[in-house]
Design an enzyme around this catalytic site. Structure first.
Site, PDB file in Angstrom:
ATOM      1  N   LYS A  48     -45.004 -14.661  45.736  1.00 43.67           N
ATOM      2  CA  LYS A  48     -43.884 -15.009  44.857  1.00 43.67           C
ATOM      3  C   LYS A  48     -44.235 -14.533  43.440  1.00 43.67           C
ATOM      4  CE  LYS A  48     -40.325 -18.462  45.097  1.00 43.67           C
ATOM      5  NZ  LYS A  48     -39.314 -17.478  45.463  1.00 43.67           N
ATOM      6  N   ARG A  85     -48.425 -21.953  49.809  1.00 44.00           N
ATOM      7  CA  ARG A  85     -47.980 -20.606  49.442  1.00 44.00           C
ATOM      8  C   ARG A  85     -48.429 -20.222  48.040  1.00 44.00           C
ATOM      9  NH1 ARG A  85     -41.700 -19.401  49.948  1.00 44.00           N
ATOM     10  NH2 ARG A  85     -41.669 -20.648  48.057  1.00 44.00           N
ATOM     11  N   GLU A 117     -34.590  -8.466  52.899  1.00 46.37           N
ATOM     12  CA  GLU A 117     -34.155  -9.775  52.399  1.00 46.37           C
ATOM     13  C   GLU A 117     -33.156  -9.585  51.272  1.00 46.37           C
ATOM     14  OE1 GLU A 117     -38.170 -11.437  50.766  1.00 46.37           O
ATOM     15  OE2 GLU A 117     -36.654 -11.819  49.235  1.00 46.37           O
TER      16      GLU A 117
HETATM   17  C1  COI Z   1     -36.006 -20.215  45.205  1.00 52.15           C
HETATM   18  O1  COI Z   1     -35.190 -20.210  46.126  1.00 52.15           O
HETATM   19  O2  COI Z   1     -36.523 -21.242  44.796  1.00 52.15           O
HETATM   20  C2  COI Z   1     -36.406 -18.993  44.567  1.00 52.15           C
HETATM   21  O3  COI Z   1     -37.516 -18.887  44.173  1.00 52.15           O
HETATM   22  C3  COI Z   1     -35.420 -17.943  44.332  1.00 52.15           C
HETATM   23  C4  COI Z   1     -35.246 -17.790  42.878  1.00 52.15           C
HETATM   24  C5  COI Z   1     -35.345 -16.367  42.539  1.00 52.15           C
HETATM   25  C6  COI Z   1     -34.048 -18.443  42.364  1.00 52.15           C
END
Ligand code: COI
Length: 464
Positions: free
Chosen positions: A186, A84, A222
């Site tokens: 992300k 990813r 989401e």
């Molecule tokens: C994760 O679940 O690792 C995430 O990237 C969410 C994050 C914004 C705490």
């Protein structure tokens, strides 16, 4: 035994915690990464004109290392993050990170900070890889150099009250991302855009924001920090990956496990907000949030409790633990619940859970045996397990009891043991707001062809 830092593991929260070291590598203008190395954990220098500071050219990943029940350190599906991160890099116009390179860097950091991995069942070592544009760029253009860093932090629960049902608000004021935008990467910007909505939601007494789709507000997307699921009967539904949803590793794992292990019908398609209001269960999934149930959703000033009747038999459990005739009381709650809602198929399961909570294991055993004869075992059995796992003290007693039975193999014909690499995986098999999840157990030996791969840190050469 794995060595441990002197940390109060029971008070861990989801927050920054300085560890020993972090990984740093840089890429040149042709997009080639240098060898990279571990450096001491600490602050770094950055140009005020860097691409990341000026134009948000940055992405990150999130993964966890766990201390397993077999005293090993394991990573959960790191290969998924390895894939990813490069997809995210490409979308943000940054050089991809080869999978082997990524894995090597992750292992170096995890091994060097292995003593910061919380003990078994006390949390995880959160591993945060970040990639950003380092070189100065005044005009809007991709930076000519990039930095790839990985830092870690021992973490506990993401939400401050631990795993308790969330109170969500479905936002009518904000969208998380735009269609055809960067929602499935992300990207750091996807998270900064949620800061104000979440701040406002918390000020109004909610835990998190449920975002609706920008192109159709009847559909859910989401939860910003997590994906969303709905269980109705035997159907487990989560929004399809439209391009504006992050394809979470936990999301993928839950889908696979729910299908393969729980026999649920899996659906990835458009999910109507109003369908959530009548769901048997709603829950969020993510590396940080793990699997967290949703108890209530507010939309257009109206609040909808998720499956409120299902918790009836459990309402006063905390108060009744000290009573003598525990089973009678459990039955009383069971009967009351049946009277109020005779069609609630979950009441049988709740009564088992109720008895588990009351440490009435013989009763549970009998009940499970009956159910087994009727070939309806797995859901109920798993439910009782899930309850055992909720409360550590009960868990220890209950688990020892059932574990002995499981090992003997004559009592349960349900395969609960699975690939060790999945041993920390939490399954969504709850009912309503009270029952949460199952931590799957380690298999006695590795199962071939796993859907989930873990890397054992201390089995690999060169570990401490
Ligand atoms: C994760 O679940 O690792 C995430 O990237 C969410 C994050 C914004 C705490």
């Amino acid at each position: 035994m794995l060595k441990k830092q002197n940390i109060d593991w029971d008070s861990l929260e989801f927050g920054v915690y300085p560890t020993r070291s972090m990984w740093k590598s840089t890429s040149n203008s042709s997009g080639d990464w240098d060898n990279g190395k571990l450096i001491p954990y600490g602050n770094i220098e950055i140009s005020p004109a860097s691409g990341v500071l000026n134009y948000g050219q940055g992405i990150f990943e999130g993964m966890k290392a766990h201390h397993s029940s077999k005293d090993r350190a394991v990573l959960f599906r790191p290969n998924m993050n390895a894939k990813r991160i490069s997809r995210s890099c490409k979308r943000l116009c940054m050089p991809a990170i080869p999978e082997d390179y990524f894995m090597n860097a992750i292992l170096e950091v995890a091994r060097d900070n292995i003593d910061f991995i919380p003990p078994y069942n006390k949390g995880g070592l959160y591993i945060r890889p970040v990639v950003w544009g380092t070189a100065p760029t005044l005009g809007v253009a991709p930076a000519s150099e990039y930095t790839f860093m990985i830092y870690t932090a021992p973490v506990g629960p993401y939400f401050k009250d631990g795993i308790k049902p969330l109170n969500l608000i479905a936002s009518q004021s904000y969208h998380r991302v735009a269609p055809k935008g960067i929602g499935n990467a992300k990207a750091i910007g996807n998270y900064s855009s949620t800061l104000l909505p979440v701040k406002e939601a918390k000020a109004a007494g909610f835990d998190e924001v449920l975002y609706l789709r920008a192109d159709n507000e009847e559909l859910v997307e989401e939860v910003g920090s997590a994906n969303i699921f709905m269980l109705k009967g035997d159907q487990l539904v989560t929004p399809r990956l439209t391009g504006s949803i992050l394809d979470g590793v936990t999301r993928d794992s839950v889908l696979k496990l729910a299908k393969d292990r729980l026999g649920l019908e899996i659906k990835e398609h458009d999910l109507l907000l109003e369908d959530l209001f009548t769901a048997d269960e709603v829950f969020c999934t993510g590396t940080a949030v793990v699997i967290t149930p949703v108890g209530c959703i507010t939309y257009d000033k109206k609040s909808y409790k998720i499956n409120p009747n299902s918790e009836l038999p459990l309402i006063n459990i905390a108060n009744i633990l000290s009573l003598k005739d525990k089973n009678k009381l459990a039955i009383k709650y069971y009967e009351k619940a049946k009277r109020i809602n005779p069609n609630n198929q979950h009441i049988d399961e709740n009564i088992i859970v109720c008895n588990v909570r009351l440490k009435n294991f013989e009763w549970v055993e009998k009940k499970i045996l009956n159910l087994q004869n009727e070939e309806k075992i797995s859901h109920e059995l798993i439910l009782s397990y899930s309850y055992l796992l909720l409360n550590r003290k009960e868990f220890e007693k209950g688990f020892k009891y059932f574990d002995a039975r499981l090992k003997s193999d004559e009592f349960f014909n349900v395969e609960l043991t699975i690939n060790e690499s999945m041993e920390r995986m939490l399954l969504p098999i709850s009912v309503g707001r009270t029952i949460l999840s199952l931590t799957t157990r380690a298999a006695p030996r590795p199962v071939p062809g796993p859907i989930i791969k873990a890397v054992s840190l201390n089995d690999s050469p060169g570990t401490i």
